[in-house]
Design a protein around this motif. Structure first.
Motif, short mmCIF file in Angstrom:
data_model
loop_
_atom_site.label_atom_id
_atom_site.label_comp_id
_atom_site.label_asym_id
_atom_site.label_seq_id
_atom_site.Cartn_x
_atom_site.Cartn_y
_atom_site.Cartn_z
N PRO A 402 0.83 -1.22 0.00
CA PRO A 402 0.00 0.00 0.00
C PRO A 402 0.86 1.26 0.00
N GLN A 403 0.39 2.28 -0.73
CA GLN A 403 1.14 3.53 -0.84
C GLN A 403 0.49 4.62 0.02
N PRO A 404 1.31 5.58 0.49
CA PRO A 404 2.76 5.67 0.36
C PRO A 404 3.47 4.71 1.31
N TRP A 405 4.72 4.35 0.97
CA TRP A 405 5.49 3.48 1.82
C TRP A 405 5.87 4.19 3.12
N SER A 406 6.24 3.40 4.11
CA SER A 406 6.76 3.97 5.34
C SER A 406 8.16 4.53 5.07
N ALA A 407 8.61 5.43 5.94
CA ALA A 407 9.94 6.01 5.78
C ALA A 407 11.04 4.96 5.81
N PRO A 408 11.01 3.96 6.73
CA PRO A 408 12.06 2.94 6.72
C PRO A 408 12.11 2.13 5.42
N LEU A 409 10.95 1.78 4.87
CA LEU A 409 10.95 1.01 3.63
C LEU A 409 11.48 1.86 2.48
N ALA A 410 11.05 3.11 2.40
CA ALA A 410 11.53 3.99 1.34
C ALA A 410 13.04 4.16 1.41
N GLU A 411 13.56 4.36 2.61
CA GLU A 411 15.01 4.53 2.78
C GLU A 411 15.77 3.27 2.36
N ALA A 412 15.23 2.09 2.72
CA ALA A 412 15.90 0.83 2.36
C ALA A 412 15.92 0.64 0.85
N VAL A 413 14.82 0.96 0.18
CA VAL A 413 14.75 0.78 -1.27
C VAL A 413 15.67 1.78 -1.98
N LEU A 414 15.66 3.05 -1.55
CA LEU A 414 16.52 4.05 -2.18
C LEU A 414 17.99 3.74 -1.96
N THR A 415 18.32 3.15 -0.82
CA THR A 415 19.71 2.74 -0.57
C THR A 415 20.14 1.70 -1.59
N LEU A 416 19.25 0.74 -1.88
CA LEU A 416 19.57 -0.26 -2.90
C LEU A 416 19.68 0.38 -4.29
N ILE A 417 18.77 1.30 -4.59
CA ILE A 417 18.78 1.95 -5.91
C ILE A 417 20.05 2.76 -6.11
N SER A 418 20.57 3.33 -5.03
CA SER A 418 21.77 4.15 -5.16
C SER A 418 23.03 3.32 -5.31
N GLY A 419 22.93 2.00 -5.13
CA GLY A 419 24.09 1.13 -5.24
C GLY A 419 24.55 0.91 -6.67
N LYS A 420 25.57 0.09 -6.81
CA LYS A 420 26.21 -0.12 -8.10
C LYS A 420 25.25 -0.61 -9.17
N ASP A 421 24.40 -1.59 -8.82
CA ASP A 421 23.46 -2.15 -9.79
C ASP A 421 22.02 -1.69 -9.53
N GLY A 422 21.90 -0.55 -8.84
CA GLY A 422 20.56 -0.08 -8.46
C GLY A 422 19.70 0.34 -9.62
#
Length: 480
Positions: A402-422
């Motif tokens: 369900p949207q919007p995501w919680s802050a912890p989930l958003a932060e975890a996903v953006l951390t992955l996206i910012s990685g080498k293969d994100g």
């Protein structure tokens, strides 16, 4: 009138062969002097047009064809910046099509919360958009006000005509009405279908029965058992699928009786759960949906086992294993075919307890859908941070949250996206991420965009997220 006839003749054959006639004295018209033949013809043609138009009798429009005037709008109109932003979305959207649709829906929700309505001048464009976009159509009320509802009635007056008797409706219209009734009064819908059962075609019986899936309950069992004896396979298949969702039904008890002899716990220290394959079905088993022997080749006994598992109560497994749900799931994690059947059964019944147990050994979006939203997000945050799953595995899990995501989930996903293969994860979440991120994540997206990045897809997704959140913030401020 002879003059008009002469005038037509001159126009048809030309003034070289037929002079233009003199206009009748009764008209009180005197042509200018020194006109050529051609000029006289054109001058009188203009006069004839004026005379014939003036002599016509006005026709009256039949009363049924006249629309009643729109009642006055009592709701306050959205104005100023709020109106300007809606006009921008409808005429010159600053974002892509899908984000535009979501922002229009957001605008309508803000209007509803603030008890404002769409300006009258923007209603035609909004209603045209709603015709092709169901998300907008579902969000129109109450923001379109009295005038908007009046315009809707003009566009589709048939939808407001008195309803016919259910048995007299066409199959599609009858299904719509039954679905509405099922939502209001499940028992009444069940009795209505039962009362007309024999007069419906096999296709109609199957289609109408399938509508019960959304709010199935134990009281529907009698009709479903009746449908098991239907001559049409399509009807029987629907009944079987629905009965799979009722673990307390008589069919579920019959399936439990078939499943129990197939399960055996073996081993003292390292216990394991062995599963035998079922025998050929008898007549009662065939009625319950267990596949018959094929005309040629070997029977698919695994398919028979699947049918039995999906129809039996899940508690059969814990009663045999002597362990709790999680312990039983651990015994079965090496059996992919059995796990698939158990996951499908758990999802069909929306059994949260079994979903939690199976998630300890298998990550599956169907199981996550059985959990309450907060618990689902908590589980996903941990999974995203710790699993190391490939983007193609993670993306389906995140798309249903369900949207919007919680802050912890958003932060975890953006951390992955910012990685080498994100960039791969960003690409698979392109349709979800901009609207799923909470407003607090906008700054993190801006920071990621500020970095040097050669991944065009990742930049586009992050840019869409910033644009959407910025425009939505403008809507929030406009409706304050």
């Amino acid at each position: 009138m002879i003059w008009l006839a002469e005038l037509r003749t001159a126009a048809l054959v030309g003034t070289a062969r037929h002079d233009a006639p003199e206009p009748p004295v009764a008209l009180g018209f005197r042509a200018p002097d020194n006109l050529t033949r051609e000029e006289s013809l054109l001058d009188q043609a203009a006069l004839a047009d004026a005379v014939t138009r003036a002599s016509r009798t006005a026709s009256s429009t039949p009363a049924p064809g006249l629309a009643s005037p729109a009642p006055a709008d009592t709701e306050l109109q959205a104005s100023g910046e709020a109106a300007r932003l809606l006009e921008l979305l409808l005429t010159q959207p600053p974002v892509g099509l899908e984000l535009r649709i979501q922002l229009v829906v957001d605008w309508l929700r803000f209007a509803e919360e603030s008890r404002r309505r769409v300006p009258h001048r923007l209603l035609p464009a909004l209603l045209n958009l709603a015709e092709s976009r169901s998300a907008v159509f579902r969000s129109l009320e109450p923001a379109i006000g009295t005038r908007g509802r009046w315009l809707q009635e003009l566009k589709s007056p048939s939808s407001h005509e008195p309803a016919e008797e259910w048995s007299e409706l066409g199959s599609a219209a009858a299904a719509v009405e039954l679905d509405r009734l099922r939502g209001r009064d499940p028992a009444a819908a069940r009795e209505q279908l039962r009362g007309h059962w024999t007069s419906l075609s096999a296709r109609e019986r199957a289609g109408n029965l399938a509508l019960f899936a959304g709010n199935l309950n134990d009281d529907d069992e009698g009709l479903l058992e009746q449908a098991l004896d239907d001559k049409a396979k399509s009807v029987r298949d629907v009944a079987l699928r629905l009965l799979d969702q009722l673990p307390g039904s008589a069919r579920a008890a019959r399936m439990a009786t078939r499943l129990l002899p197939l399960l055996h716990v073996k081993g003292l220290l390292n216990k394991r759960l062995d599963i035998d394959l079922p025998p050929a079905p008898d007549q009662e088993a065939l009625r319950d949906g267990i596949p018959a022997d094929p005309r040629r080749g070997e029977p698919d006994r695994l398919a028979r086992l699947d049918v039995i598992i999906r129809g039996a109560p899940l508690e059969v497994w814990t009663s045999v294993s002597g362990r709790n749900r999680a312990g039983t799931a651990a015994l079965l994690q090496g059996e992919p075919r059995i796990m698939e059947a158990l996951i499908a059964t758990t999802a069909a019944r929306e059994d949260a307890e079994w979903a939690r147990a199976l998630l300890t050994v298998r990550t599956d979006r169907r199981l996550l859908g059985c959990l309450p939203p907060d618990e689902r997000e908590h589980w996903l945050v941990r999974h995203v941070r710790e699993s190391g799953d490939e983007p193609l595995t993670l993306a389906p899990l995140l798309q249903d949250v369900p949207q919007p995501w919680s802050a912890p989930l958003a932060e975890a996903v953006l951390t992955l996206i910012s990685g080498k293969d994100g960039g791969r994860l960003a690409a698979t979440l392109a349709a979800v991420l901009p609207t799923a991120l909470p407003p607090a994540a906008t700054e993190q997206c801006r920071q990621l965009l500020a970095r040097t990045d050669d991944d065009a897809v990742r930049r586009r997704v992050l840019r869409d997220a910033v644009q959407y959140q910025s425009f939505r913030q403008s809507l929030t401020e406009a409706f304050r």
